[in-house]
Design an enzyme around this catalytic site. Sequence first.
Site, PDB file in Angstrom:
ATOM      1  N   ASP A  11       0.836  -1.164   0.107  1.00  0.00           N
ATOM      2  CA  ASP A  11       0.021   0.077  -0.029  1.00  0.00           C
ATOM      3  C   ASP A  11       0.885   1.225  -0.083  1.00  0.00           C
ATOM      4  OD1 ASP A  11       0.787  -0.715   2.775  1.00  0.00           O
ATOM      5  OD2 ASP A  11      -0.327   0.874   3.533  1.00  0.00           O
TER       6      ASP A  11
ATOM      7  N   GLU B 214       0.237  -1.027   5.644  1.00  0.00           N
ATOM      8  CA  GLU B 214       1.349  -0.746   6.565  1.00  0.00           C
ATOM      9  C   GLU B 214       1.313   0.710   6.725  1.00  0.00           C
ATOM     10  OE1 GLU B 214       5.297   0.623   7.809  1.00  0.00           O
ATOM     11  OE2 GLU B 214       3.999   1.475   6.058  1.00  0.00           O
TER      12      GLU B 214
HETATM   13 ZN   LIG Z   1       7.080   1.908   4.031  1.00  0.00          ZN
END
Ligand SMILES: [Zn+2]
Length: 424
Positions: A87, A181
Amino acid sequence: MNETALERFLRYARIDTQSAEDSASYPSTAKQWDLLNLLVKELKELGLSDVTIDEHGYVMATLPGNLPPDHSAQGKVPVIGLIAHVDTSPSAGGKDVKPQVLEYRGGDIKLLGDPNVLISVSENPELLDNVGRTVVTSDGTTLLGADDKAGVAIIMTAAQTLRSNPAVAHGDIRICFTPDEEVGAGTKYFDIQKFGASFAYTVDGDKPGELNKETFSANQAVITVHGRNIHPGTAKGIMVNSIRAMADIIVRMPKDIAPESTEGYEPYIHPHVLEGAEARSTLKILLRDFHTPGLEVLKQKLEQIVAEVQALHPRTRIELKIVEQYRNMKDYMGTDPRVLDCLWEAAKRAGLEPEWKPIRGGTDGSRLTERSLPCPNIFTGGQNFHGPTEWLSVYGMEKSVETIVNLMQIWVEKCSLNSYRANF
Ligand SMILES: [Zn+2]
């Protein structure tokens, strides 16, 4: 599937995988599946085994070890993991990313899509290490997504390199690509048992040669001021405006312990989200220190401020709540020196001057290390993450691939009977 790390990166960067805060689903955005599913296909094409994707989007795969049965390290090399996230940050656009590949000749880099965005040498002295080398930027209207698609491309390319060079001895390698994340949830459903690695490395850092074994320890503080609201026309003597007390709290936030005024190992208190109306105001504050007990000292500073302001506004009620976030991975790295020593040696063999750099933030590795999977972080060559001036050194990306290939070999050397003394 013989592709360079750059070619892979350019393909992945064009796929929108932006994650979202406060989403009810996991992954936080459905579009992350596009890259996750593509990686499943490509891992299979590269000939990896046990390629799986679970209901949360975690992609896992195995690159089986290739040690001959009579090798002295046979049975001794631990399973090593490699991890990157697909992401990109919600803090800048991640749709229609148009990567610009340029041969860098020196000077500031102007971005085509927005004349106001400049990647300047003064803010990015590392650009000068890339004169005569290839650099990738966005067109200035979006982020680039080197964080962490560079990491994804590096791991895929390292796997390809190891597959096509059977002479390079390595043990079993496990690979994992994670969603979310950037919204602090990259390890929320990470199944350490299923992953099955004894040690792992996130490939999510920046400058070539920079390695990370320390992160902040992090808590969030939430200050809530309760007041009392009533129509302002009849408010005399009755209204208790929480905003006024909150303003007194905010002016007392120490300016010398702030992200804007600290660096290196210095801690900070960072008020970062403010919401308020007469009846209730809340302030979210990030507390950060490499030294975990230092978080208590930061909390005491807030308690002092709250007590002072409470006395000034006796009709309000002020609450302070602390939420634990993550811990410095150094505290949990364990006692096996190989996890760090092998990485250091791998970067040196790639011709770099390695440096351990404390991360003023957390990584997926902070949480995994705390959950007993030691997980230092490796550079990707990317810089200026989370904004339109993000850029990527292709040299850095290639050195990262080289470092990872070396790393797997060095683990074998460290586990071999005779070579330990010879090499270290
Ligand atoms: Zn990163």
